[in-house]
Design an enzyme around this catalytic site. Structure first.
Site, PDB file in Angstrom:
ATOM      1  N   LYS A 111       0.835  -1.211   0.000  1.00  0.00           N
ATOM      2  CA  LYS A 111       0.000   0.000   0.000  1.00  0.00           C
ATOM      3  C   LYS A 111       0.865   1.254   0.000  1.00  0.00           C
ATOM      4  O   LYS A 111       0.491   2.277  -0.552  1.00  0.00           O
ATOM      5  CB  LYS A 111      -0.948   0.012   1.206  1.00  0.00           C
ATOM      6  CG  LYS A 111      -2.077  -0.991   1.085  1.00  0.00           C
ATOM      7  CD  LYS A 111      -3.230  -0.676   2.019  1.00  0.00           C
ATOM      8  CE  LYS A 111      -4.370  -1.649   1.786  1.00  0.00           C
ATOM      9  NZ  LYS A 111      -5.498  -1.466   2.684  1.00  0.00           N
ATOM     10  N   LYS A 194      -5.608 -10.509  -4.974  1.00  0.00           N
ATOM     11  CA  LYS A 194      -6.793 -10.835  -4.174  1.00  0.00           C
ATOM     12  C   LYS A 194      -7.941  -9.876  -4.494  1.00  0.00           C
ATOM     13  O   LYS A 194      -7.708  -8.729  -4.877  1.00  0.00           O
ATOM     14  CB  LYS A 194      -6.473 -10.847  -2.675  1.00  0.00           C
ATOM     15  CG  LYS A 194      -6.408  -9.493  -2.031  1.00  0.00           C
ATOM     16  CD  LYS A 194      -6.588  -9.563  -0.499  1.00  0.00           C
ATOM     17  CE  LYS A 194      -6.703  -8.133   0.027  1.00  0.00           C
ATOM     18  NZ  LYS A 194      -7.292  -7.961   1.294  1.00  0.00           N
ATOM     19  N   LYS A 197     -11.867  -4.611  -1.824  1.00  0.00           N
ATOM     20  CA  LYS A 197     -12.874  -3.566  -2.008  1.00  0.00           C
ATOM     21  C   LYS A 197     -12.261  -2.271  -2.513  1.00  0.00           C
ATOM     22  O   LYS A 197     -12.954  -1.423  -3.054  1.00  0.00           O
ATOM     23  CB  LYS A 197     -13.685  -3.363  -0.731  1.00  0.00           C
ATOM     24  CG  LYS A 197     -12.906  -3.069   0.532  1.00  0.00           C
ATOM     25  CD  LYS A 197     -13.893  -2.783   1.652  1.00  0.00           C
ATOM     26  CE  LYS A 197     -13.705  -3.664   2.866  1.00  0.00           C
ATOM     27  NZ  LYS A 197     -12.489  -3.410   3.616  1.00  0.00           N
TER      28      LYS A 197
HETATM   29  P1  ATP Z   1      -8.874  -3.041   1.345  1.00  0.00           P
HETATM   30  O1  ATP Z   1      -9.032  -3.256  -0.139  1.00  0.00           O
HETATM   31  O2  ATP Z   1      -9.334  -1.692   1.795  1.00  0.00           O
HETATM   32  O3  ATP Z   1      -7.521  -3.424   1.865  1.00  0.00           O
HETATM   33  P2  ATP Z   1     -10.100  -5.585   1.893  1.00  0.00           P
HETATM   34  O4  ATP Z   1     -11.183  -5.905   0.934  1.00  0.00           O
HETATM   35  O5  ATP Z   1      -8.792  -6.267   1.747  1.00  0.00           O
HETATM   36  O6  ATP Z   1      -9.911  -4.018   2.010  1.00  0.00           O
HETATM   37  P3  ATP Z   1     -10.356  -5.739   4.767  1.00  0.00           P
HETATM   38  O7  ATP Z   1     -11.218  -4.804   5.492  1.00  0.00           O
HETATM   39  O8  ATP Z   1      -8.906  -5.437   4.800  1.00  0.00           O
HETATM   40  O9  ATP Z   1     -10.794  -5.886   3.253  1.00  0.00           O
HETATM   41  O10 ATP Z   1     -10.608  -7.207   5.250  1.00  0.00           O
HETATM   42  C1  ATP Z   1     -11.725  -7.673   5.955  1.00  0.00           C
HETATM   43  C2  ATP Z   1     -11.650  -9.167   6.119  1.00  0.00           C
HETATM   44  O11 ATP Z   1     -11.885  -9.808   4.862  1.00  0.00           O
HETATM   45  C3  ATP Z   1     -10.289  -9.678   6.586  1.00  0.00           C
HETATM   46  O12 ATP Z   1     -10.478 -10.769   7.470  1.00  0.00           O
HETATM   47  C4  ATP Z   1      -9.640 -10.123   5.333  1.00  0.00           C
HETATM   48  O13 ATP Z   1      -8.660 -11.104   5.564  1.00  0.00           O
HETATM   49  C5  ATP Z   1     -10.816 -10.677   4.561  1.00  0.00           C
HETATM   50  N1  ATP Z   1     -10.606 -10.621   3.125  1.00  0.00           N
HETATM   51  C6  ATP Z   1     -10.390  -9.509   2.396  1.00  0.00           C
HETATM   52  N2  ATP Z   1     -10.266  -9.803   1.097  1.00  0.00           N
HETATM   53  C7  ATP Z   1     -10.400 -11.151   1.002  1.00  0.00           C
HETATM   54  C8  ATP Z   1     -10.359 -12.075  -0.101  1.00  0.00           C
HETATM   55  N3  ATP Z   1     -10.157 -11.652  -1.322  1.00  0.00           N
HETATM   56  N4  ATP Z   1     -10.554 -13.383   0.165  1.00  0.00           N
HETATM   57  C9  ATP Z   1     -10.758 -13.805   1.418  1.00  0.00           C
HETATM   58  N5  ATP Z   1     -10.809 -12.989   2.495  1.00  0.00           N
HETATM   59  C10 ATP Z   1     -10.625 -11.685   2.295  1.00  0.00           C
END
Ligand code: ATP
Ligand code: LTN
Length: 332
Positions: A111, A194, A197
């Site tokens: 990031k 991955k 969002k």
């Molecule tokens: P950002 O894009 O802002 O980093 P993010 O989508 O990665 O956000 P987080 O809020 O960081 O989401 O994560 C929330 C939860 O969802 C965490 O437990 C994270 O491990 C899980 N998670 C996020 N993306 C995935 C994915 N692609 N597959 C499985 N679990 C996920």
């Protein structure tokens, strides 16, 4: 009873990856442990956020927690910044965390690379996360695969402090589902990244996407060469990812899915997949709409913050005392 803590950032629309990797497991765990689920708004502001959007997304995420099946009568649902103990413990823990170990974190490197002005909050991100977890004497932390390294750091900080001052913190265990059970759902447009969002709109399915948008995104999802549907992470990363989503949304084994579609091409597989995703999200979307009545989510969050605060305070005071901070005096 075991304690469970987890958090999700209000940094965008919640994705199917968040649901399959994290939220779905929260729902199951609420019946097995004493659970705290947090909307980690202070983590979201480690990268720039639009204030109005952050505000709305914080409410949206809390509503989606409940719409996904979390019961506020059983689990404690709250907003991180409503419990100041998180910020306070984060400062205390930062004094026992080395800059070297923070700058080695993969998420910080990834990031941090994107922006020119990287905030010191982004470097401190895992310390705040350790504070979240340690405040609740947490036994287990359900997260997706991407959070494994942060969890390891939380454990190291807790162990370091316990070693120095005697037992203060419970050392938490990560609870990461197996890969085929949703630990790492990949982007629809790039199966090597991955699903996140904060990614571009076509790369993820949002929990609130209407059926036609879901169908369109799945139709447009990248596939691998050939036309066979079978699971092979190395040679068929895109189809393997779609198969995992199919399996988790339909409850069918990967082998059953591979047998059904075999070499019939990707078209029918994708349209059936879209239907399973739509049906999985439908009840969540319906409950979400019901929660939009004014005052409902506010009451849930008020109660959650009060409950969380009463637990957090005990741990924070215990640590303050161990390191020699003088307790606050009362005038009467
Ligand atoms: P950002 O894009 O802002 O980093 P993010 O989508 O990665 O956000 P987080 O809020 O960081 O989401 O994560 C929330 C939860 O969802 C965490 O437990 C994270 O491990 C899980 N998670 C996020 N993306 C995935 C994915 N692609 N597959 C499985 N679990 C996920
Ligand atoms: N860093 C986590 C969100 C998070 C979290 C936590 C998860 C913040 N505090 C405490 C588990 C426990 C992420 O998913 N990106």
């Amino acid at each position: 009873m075991k304690r469970v803590f987890s958090g999700v950032q209000p940094s965008g629309e919640l994705t199917l990856g968040n649901y399959l990797g994290a939220l779905r497991n929260f729902v199951r765990l609420q019946h097995e442990a004493e659970c705290f689920f947090c909307v980690v708004d202070l983590h979201a502001i480690t990268v720039p956020q639009d204030p109005a959007q952050l505000n709305r997304r914080t409410f949206d995420l809390a509503k989606l927690y409940v719409a996904s099946g979390l019961d506020p009568k059983i689990a404690t649902i709250f907003v991180q910044s409503h419990v100041p103990a998180h910020s306070e413990l984060s400062w205390l823990l930062s004094c026992f965390t080395y800059i070297g170990e923070l700058s080695r974190m993969t998420q910080f490197k990834e990031k941090g690379r994107k922006g020119e002005n990287v905030s010191s909050g982004l470097l401190m991100y895992p310390v705040l996360m350790a504070a979240d977890i340690l405040l609740y004497d947490t036994d287990a932390v359900p997260v997706g695969e991407d959070q494994k390294q942060h969890l390891e750091l939380s454990r190291n900080i807790a162990e370091r402090i316990n070693h120095h001052f005697g037992p203060v913190f419970r050392v938490p265990e990560p609870l990461i589902p197996p890969k085929k059970a949703g630990a790492r759902i990949m982007s629809l447009t790039d199966p090597t990244a991955k699903m996140a969002k904060s990614g571009e709109a076509n790369s993820y399915i949002a929990l609130l996407d209407p059926p036609e948008v879901i169908a369109k995104k799945i139709r447009a999802a990248v596939t691998d060469s050939g036309r066979e549907v079978y699971y092979d992470e190395v040679n068929k990363p895109a189809i393997s990812n779609l198969m995992v989503i199919y399996s988790l949304c339909s409850g069918e084994a990967l082998e059953t899915i591979a047998e059904r579609y075999g070499s019939s091409g990707y078209g029918r597989f994708k349209s059936d997949l879209a239907e399973h995703v739509i049906q999985t999200l439908k009840p969540i979307q319906e409950r979400y709409r019901e929660l939009s009545e004014p005052g409902v989510i506010e009451a849930i969050l008020a109660e959650g913050a009060a409950k969380a605060e009463s637990v957090a305070k005990v741990t924070l005071d215990r640590f303050r005392q161990k390191i020699g901070l003088v307790p606050r005096f009362n005038l009467d």
